[in-house]
Design an enzyme around this catalytic site. Sequence first.
Site, PDB file in Angstrom:
ATOM      1  N   LYS A   1       0.880  -1.184   0.000  1.00 37.02           N
ATOM      2  CA  LYS A   1       0.000   0.000   0.000  1.00 37.02           C
ATOM      3  C   LYS A   1       0.904   1.216   0.000  1.00 37.02           C
ATOM      4  O   LYS A   1       1.624   1.467   0.978  1.00 37.02           O
ATOM      5  CB  LYS A   1      -0.871   0.023   1.259  1.00 37.02           C
ATOM      6  CG  LYS A   1      -2.096  -0.864   1.188  1.00 37.02           C
ATOM      7  CD  LYS A   1      -2.998  -0.579   2.374  1.00 37.02           C
ATOM      8  CE  LYS A   1      -4.204  -1.474   2.393  1.00 37.02           C
ATOM      9  NZ  LYS A   1      -5.042  -1.273   3.592  1.00 37.02           N
TER      10      LYS A   1
ATOM     11  N   GLU B   1       2.378  -2.276  16.887  1.00 37.01           N
ATOM     12  CA  GLU B   1       2.002  -2.915  15.613  1.00 37.01           C
ATOM     13  C   GLU B   1       2.573  -4.333  15.532  1.00 37.01           C
ATOM     14  O   GLU B   1       1.935  -5.241  14.992  1.00 37.01           O
ATOM     15  CB  GLU B   1       2.485  -2.081  14.415  1.00 37.01           C
ATOM     16  CG  GLU B   1       1.814  -0.719  14.263  1.00 37.01           C
ATOM     17  CD  GLU B   1       0.373  -0.775  13.729  1.00 37.01           C
ATOM     18  OE1 GLU B   1      -0.178  -1.877  13.545  1.00 37.01           O
ATOM     19  OE2 GLU B   1      -0.203   0.320  13.522  1.00 37.01           O
TER      20      GLU B   1
ATOM     21  N   LYS C   1       2.522 -10.549   8.198  1.00 39.82           N
ATOM     22  CA  LYS C   1       1.835  -9.532   7.375  1.00 39.82           C
ATOM     23  C   LYS C   1       1.992  -9.870   5.890  1.00 39.82           C
ATOM     24  O   LYS C   1       1.027  -9.791   5.124  1.00 39.82           O
ATOM     25  CB  LYS C   1       2.350  -8.118   7.684  1.00 39.82           C
ATOM     26  CG  LYS C   1       1.615  -7.106   6.805  1.00 39.82           C
ATOM     27  CD  LYS C   1       1.703  -5.665   7.194  1.00 39.82           C
ATOM     28  CE  LYS C   1       0.867  -4.847   6.187  1.00 39.82           C
ATOM     29  NZ  LYS C   1       1.046  -3.421   6.281  1.00 39.82           N
TER      30      LYS C   1
ATOM     31  N   GLU D   1      -7.585  -6.469   0.164  1.00 35.64           N
ATOM     32  CA  GLU D   1      -8.364  -6.318   1.411  1.00 35.64           C
ATOM     33  C   GLU D   1      -9.848  -6.646   1.243  1.00 35.64           C
ATOM     34  O   GLU D   1     -10.725  -5.859   1.575  1.00 35.64           O
ATOM     35  CB  GLU D   1      -8.180  -4.888   1.963  1.00 35.64           C
ATOM     36  CG  GLU D   1      -8.417  -4.834   3.460  1.00 35.64           C
ATOM     37  CD  GLU D   1      -7.936  -3.548   4.121  1.00 35.64           C
ATOM     38  OE1 GLU D   1      -6.831  -3.064   3.791  1.00 35.64           O
ATOM     39  OE2 GLU D   1      -8.664  -3.074   4.990  1.00 35.64           O
TER      40      GLU D   1
ATOM     41  N   ARG E   1      -7.046  -9.619   4.997  1.00 29.96           N
ATOM     42  CA  ARG E   1      -6.202  -8.428   5.198  1.00 29.96           C
ATOM     43  C   ARG E   1      -6.852  -7.438   6.166  1.00 29.96           C
ATOM     44  O   ARG E   1      -6.171  -6.657   6.829  1.00 29.96           O
ATOM     45  CB  ARG E   1      -5.890  -7.763   3.848  1.00 29.96           C
ATOM     46  CG  ARG E   1      -4.872  -6.644   3.980  1.00 29.96           C
ATOM     47  CD  ARG E   1      -4.295  -6.167   2.676  1.00 29.96           C
ATOM     48  NE  ARG E   1      -3.221  -5.215   2.960  1.00 29.96           N
ATOM     49  CZ  ARG E   1      -2.354  -4.764   2.084  1.00 29.96           C
ATOM     50  NH1 ARG E   1      -2.417  -5.167   0.842  1.00 29.96           N
ATOM     51  NH2 ARG E   1      -1.407  -3.901   2.429  1.00 29.96           N
TER      52      ARG E   1
ATOM     53  N   ASN F   1      -6.390  -4.559  10.772  1.00 31.92           N
ATOM     54  CA  ASN F   1      -6.958  -3.356  11.400  1.00 31.92           C
ATOM     55  C   ASN F   1      -7.277  -3.557  12.879  1.00 31.92           C
ATOM     56  O   ASN F   1      -7.908  -2.687  13.488  1.00 31.92           O
ATOM     57  CB  ASN F   1      -8.241  -2.935  10.663  1.00 31.92           C
ATOM     58  CG  ASN F   1      -7.938  -2.416   9.277  1.00 31.92           C
ATOM     59  OD1 ASN F   1      -6.964  -1.689   9.089  1.00 31.92           O
ATOM     60  ND2 ASN F   1      -8.734  -2.812   8.297  1.00 31.92           N
TER      61      ASN F   1
ATOM     62  N   HIS G   1      -7.556  -0.648  15.318  1.00 34.76           N
ATOM     63  CA  HIS G   1      -7.428   0.604  14.580  1.00 34.76           C
ATOM     64  C   HIS G   1      -8.701   1.452  14.546  1.00 34.76           C
ATOM     65  O   HIS G   1      -8.619   2.667  14.363  1.00 34.76           O
ATOM     66  CB  HIS G   1      -6.910   0.342  13.161  1.00 34.76           C
ATOM     67  CG  HIS G   1      -5.428   0.102  13.134  1.00 34.76           C
ATOM     68  ND1 HIS G   1      -4.837  -0.961  13.806  1.00 34.76           N
ATOM     69  CD2 HIS G   1      -4.397   0.789  12.574  1.00 34.76           C
ATOM     70  CE1 HIS G   1      -3.524  -0.911  13.617  1.00 34.76           C
ATOM     71  NE2 HIS G   1      -3.235   0.135  12.881  1.00 34.76           N
TER      72      HIS G   1
ATOM     73  N   HIS H   1      -7.958   5.150  15.480  1.00 35.50           N
ATOM     74  CA  HIS H   1      -8.141   6.317  14.601  1.00 35.50           C
ATOM     75  C   HIS H   1      -8.935   7.410  15.327  1.00 35.50           C
ATOM     76  O   HIS H   1      -8.614   8.593  15.213  1.00 35.50           O
ATOM     77  CB  HIS H   1      -8.856   5.912  13.304  1.00 35.50           C
ATOM     78  CG  HIS H   1      -7.965   5.108  12.404  1.00 35.50           C
ATOM     79  ND1 HIS H   1      -8.439   4.117  11.586  1.00 35.50           N
ATOM     80  CD2 HIS H   1      -6.629   5.136  12.206  1.00 35.50           C
ATOM     81  CE1 HIS H   1      -7.427   3.579  10.920  1.00 35.50           C
ATOM     82  NE2 HIS H   1      -6.322   4.175  11.286  1.00 35.50           N
TER      83      HIS H   1
ATOM     84  N   HIS I   1       0.145   7.680  16.608  1.00 34.07           N
ATOM     85  CA  HIS I   1      -0.553   6.505  16.081  1.00 34.07           C
ATOM     86  C   HIS I   1      -0.243   5.226  16.880  1.00 34.07           C
ATOM     87  O   HIS I   1      -1.151   4.500  17.277  1.00 34.07           O
ATOM     88  CB  HIS I   1      -0.167   6.316  14.611  1.00 34.07           C
ATOM     89  CG  HIS I   1      -0.802   5.135  13.963  1.00 34.07           C
ATOM     90  ND1 HIS I   1      -2.144   5.093  13.666  1.00 34.07           N
ATOM     91  CD2 HIS I   1      -0.295   3.931  13.577  1.00 34.07           C
ATOM     92  CE1 HIS I   1      -2.446   3.931  13.113  1.00 34.07           C
ATOM     93  NE2 HIS I   1      -1.334   3.204  13.044  1.00 34.07           N
TER      94      HIS I   1
HETATM   95  N1  LIG Z   1       1.914   1.905   3.659  1.00 30.40           N
HETATM   96  C1  LIG Z   1       1.412   1.317   4.712  1.00 30.40           C
HETATM   97  O1  LIG Z   1       0.842   0.219   4.645  1.00 30.40           O
HETATM   98  C2  LIG Z   1       1.557   1.984   6.040  1.00 30.40           C
HETATM   99  C3  LIG Z   1       1.244   1.282   7.215  1.00 30.40           C
HETATM  100  C4  LIG Z   1       1.439   1.914   8.439  1.00 30.40           C
HETATM  101  C5  LIG Z   1       1.915   3.228   8.484  1.00 30.40           C
HETATM  102  N2  LIG Z   1       2.182   3.879   7.322  1.00 30.40           N
HETATM  103  C6  LIG Z   1       2.692   5.245   7.343  1.00 30.40           C
HETATM  104  O2  LIG Z   1       3.956   5.238   7.971  1.00 30.40           O
HETATM  105  C7  LIG Z   1       4.186   6.529   8.519  1.00 30.40           C
HETATM  106  C8  LIG Z   1       4.765   6.378   9.901  1.00 30.40           C
HETATM  107  O3  LIG Z   1       5.994   5.677   9.795  1.00 30.40           O
HETATM  108  P1  LIG Z   1       7.136   5.812  10.906  1.00 30.40           P
HETATM  109  O4  LIG Z   1       6.576   5.549  12.241  1.00 30.40           O
HETATM  110  O5  LIG Z   1       8.295   5.011  10.434  1.00 30.40           O
HETATM  111  O6  LIG Z   1       7.436   7.370  10.913  1.00 30.40           O
HETATM  112  P2  LIG Z   1       8.471   8.297  10.135  1.00 30.40           P
HETATM  113  O7  LIG Z   1       8.757   7.826   8.776  1.00 30.40           O
HETATM  114  O8  LIG Z   1       7.967   9.682  10.314  1.00 30.40           O
HETATM  115  O9  LIG Z   1       9.791   8.129  11.015  1.00 30.40           O
HETATM  116  C9  LIG Z   1       9.774   8.578  12.362  1.00 30.40           C
HETATM  117  C10 LIG Z   1      10.993   9.453  12.652  1.00 30.40           C
HETATM  118  O10 LIG Z   1      12.143   8.613  12.795  1.00 30.40           O
HETATM  119  C11 LIG Z   1      13.222   9.110  11.993  1.00 30.40           C
HETATM  120  N3  LIG Z   1      14.007   7.913  11.689  1.00 30.40           N
HETATM  121  C12 LIG Z   1      13.791   6.977  10.738  1.00 30.40           C
HETATM  122  N4  LIG Z   1      14.665   5.961  10.885  1.00 30.40           N
HETATM  123  C13 LIG Z   1      15.452   6.273  11.944  1.00 30.40           C
HETATM  124  C14 LIG Z   1      16.515   5.603  12.608  1.00 30.40           C
HETATM  125  N5  LIG Z   1      16.947   4.402  12.222  1.00 30.40           N
HETATM  126  N6  LIG Z   1      17.095   6.212  13.679  1.00 30.40           N
HETATM  127  C15 LIG Z   1      16.648   7.428  14.111  1.00 30.40           C
HETATM  128  N7  LIG Z   1      15.631   8.101  13.543  1.00 30.40           N
HETATM  129  C16 LIG Z   1      15.040   7.513  12.470  1.00 30.40           C
HETATM  130  C17 LIG Z   1      12.532   9.807  10.844  1.00 30.40           C
HETATM  131  O11 LIG Z   1      13.379  10.744  10.246  1.00 30.40           O
HETATM  132  C18 LIG Z   1      11.344  10.455  11.552  1.00 30.40           C
HETATM  133  O12 LIG Z   1      11.733  11.661  12.167  1.00 30.40           O
HETATM  134  C19 LIG Z   1       2.871   7.273   8.498  1.00 30.40           C
HETATM  135  O13 LIG Z   1       2.902   8.238   7.488  1.00 30.40           O
HETATM  136  C20 LIG Z   1       1.852   6.196   8.148  1.00 30.40           C
HETATM  137  O14 LIG Z   1       0.764   6.703   7.410  1.00 30.40           O
HETATM  138  C21 LIG Z   1       2.033   3.287   6.108  1.00 30.40           C
END
Ligand SMILES: NC(=O)c1ccc[n+]([C@@H]2O[C@H](COP(=O)([O-])OP(=O)(O)OC[C@H]3O[C@@H](n4cnc5c(N)ncnc54)[C@H](O)[C@@H]3O)[C@@H](O)[C@H]2O)c1
Length: 264
Positions: free
Chosen positions: A54, A96, A136, A146, A150, A154, A157, A161, A171
């Site tokens: 996704k 998660e 997953k 989904e 799939r 959720n 969630h 949300h 989140h």
């Molecule tokens: N595509 C999907 O199926 C799916 C599923 C769940 C979440 N998401 C998306 O994922 C996003 C959240 O992802 P996230 O939690 O990784 O957040 P993020 O990508 O914002 O990363 C969190 C922070 O950690 C920093 N960072 C990344 N790797 C690091 C590391 N190794 N060491 C130190 N800092 C690091 C980043 O720069 C950022 O400031 C949301 O936008 C959400 O919508 C997508």
Amino acid sequence: MDMEADRDTFLLAVGGGITTDIGAFTASIYFRGVDFALVPTTLLSQVDAAIGGKNGVNLDGYKNVLGVIRQPSFTLICPQFLKTLPQSDIKGGLAEMLKTLILKDREGYCKAASLLKRGYTLDELAPYISRAAAIKAQIVESDQFEIGDRKLLNLGHTFAHAIEKESGIPHGEAVAIGIVLAARLSVKLRILASQEANTIEEDFIKIGLETKSPLKPELLFSSMKRDKKRSGDSISFILIERIGKCVIYPVQIARLEEALYDLS
Ligand SMILES: NC(=O)c1ccc[n+]([C@@H]2O[C@H](COP(=O)([O-])OP(=O)(O)OC[C@H]3O[C@@H](n4cnc5c(N)ncnc54)[C@H](O)[C@@H]3O)[C@@H](O)[C@H]2O)c1
């Protein structure tokens, strides 16, 4: 374009979920799609965002309005990236990861929970990251669009949300609370034994995850009844039958309202 990327360009996105989402989305639409791969560097992206194809981005503040489903050539998960990740981001990823284990792997959940409660090294955490990612991937392989299984991903969630939207808490924290509330709702609807719900809640507390909704039941309810999984007078929830087995279960809106006052 400035870098003269063409149809044969291979895009490698290295970073958290935001980077892997934007990278995968861009690769999916550039010249109608170039090959890409993902190297997720946060726990949440290793167990969730970078798996499943996704690839979405927000538009005008609305989440994932633009998106496609397209799989990467590979996803490389290296837990050593997590060494530099702040604890708050680790917690979001843990929620998660535990969610996915609750869906399909009782033994994996129990072992992961006991490890997380006593303190752990990244090497010790690695097999559970790998297990959650594999579960997953398996679910997505059987139901990419989904239609069925799939939806199980959720779990927690629908609560999360609403909590995230109304309180602004991150989140991952909201997902942890959502899983506990889904467990409590499962007990109320006589699907889950109360002992199992207690186990999840006690584990989460000892691991340092949030378990209590900051919202008053009336606010939680008014936000939840606008959920996109609502159909007519019921909302489709993912409920827990036992740790390791979950089901899709429509709950009447009136029944939900009544239950929320007891759960919150
Ligand atoms: N595509 C999907 O199926 C799916 C599923 C769940 C979440 N998401 C998306 O994922 C996003 C959240 O992802 P996230 O939690 O990784 O957040 P993020 O990508 O914002 O990363 C969190 C922070 O950690 C920093 N960072 C990344 N790797 C690091 C590391 N190794 N060491 C130190 N800092 C690091 C980043 O720069 C950022 O400031 C949301 O936008 C959400 O919508 C997508």
